[in-house]
Design an enzyme around this catalytic site. Structure first.
Site, PDB file in Angstrom:
ATOM      1  CD  GLU A   1      -1.710   2.439   0.946  1.00  0.00           C
ATOM      2  OE1 GLU A   1      -1.568   2.938  -0.200  1.00  0.00           O
ATOM      3  OE2 GLU A   1      -1.519   3.068   1.979  1.00  0.00           O
TER       4      GLU A   1
ATOM      5  CD  GLU B   1       1.604   8.811  -0.352  1.00  0.00           C
ATOM      6  OE1 GLU B   1       1.676   7.647   0.103  1.00  0.00           O
ATOM      7  OE2 GLU B   1       0.784   9.650   0.041  1.00  0.00           O
TER       8      GLU B   1
END
Length: 203
Positions: free
Chosen positions: A3, A12
């Protein structure tokens, strides 16, 4: 299974992190998520623009913001920007990306003011299982991610039947990853965040 997804999918460092972990995956192994795509759309966002402008500096206009977008006008349907697939077995693949997009603003809106671009993602977890916040396919009742917003230093006025052209780059250096963006039609904007001078993510 990871994740690492941000509001723009790859913001990210998911591609870089999964590339680094791939050496532990067998040749027939699978990745969850198996792919993810970022999307943008032009928006009118007066309050958000004025909040950014109140800082009176360049840095804030060259920063991408994760924000729950209130009181905005979505001026055109979303379009896909960057896609990443995992595992990635090509030895020549780069995580740098570039995309030119053309938006046709609905003539029903009349002249439109573009304050920036709302960004979203859609991820394929496994086979036909999806997860995402792209408005037309968003996962119901999911509040883990808000959209991302890429502002323009100077709002762009787009008249009916005039295309809006925008360029997006995902740039990779030795120690950081950053985005650059600019508008070239109907008028030219400055290049935003050139060389990652205002906003970047460290490797």
């Amino acid at each position: 299974v990871s994740e690492l997804l941000g509001s723009f999918g790859d913001n990210e460092l998911s591609p870089e992190c999964l590339d680094g972990a791939q050496r532990f995956l067998k040749e027939d192994g699978i990745s969850i998520p198996s792919s993810y795509t970022s999307f943008i759309q032009p928006v009118t966002a007066s309050k958000l623009y004025n909040d950014i402008k109140s800082h009176k500096d360049l840095v804030h206009f060259e920063t991408a913001y994760v924000a729950k977008l209130h009181r905005i006008a979505r001026l055109a349907p979303t379009q896909c920007v960057f896609t990443f697939i995992h595992p990635e077995h090509s030895t020549k693949n780069s995580n740098q990306r570039y995309k030119k997009l053309r938006f046709d603003i609905s003539p029903d809106t009349g002249s439109a003011i573009v304050h920036g671009f709302a960004g979203y993602f859609d991820a394929t977890l496994y086979k036909d299982v999806h997860l995402g916040i792209e408005p037309s396919t968003s996962t119901p009742n999911m509040f883990s991610w808000f959209p991302i917003f890429f502002p323009l230093r100077t709002p762009v006025c787009v008249k009916p039947n005039t295309p809006l052209e925008v360029h997006f780059w995902r740039c990779c250096g030795s120690i950081k990853v950053w985005y650059e963006w600019c508008v070239t039609s109907p008028s030219a904007s400055p290049m935003h965040n050139s060389n990652g001078r205002s906003h970047w993510v460290g490797l």
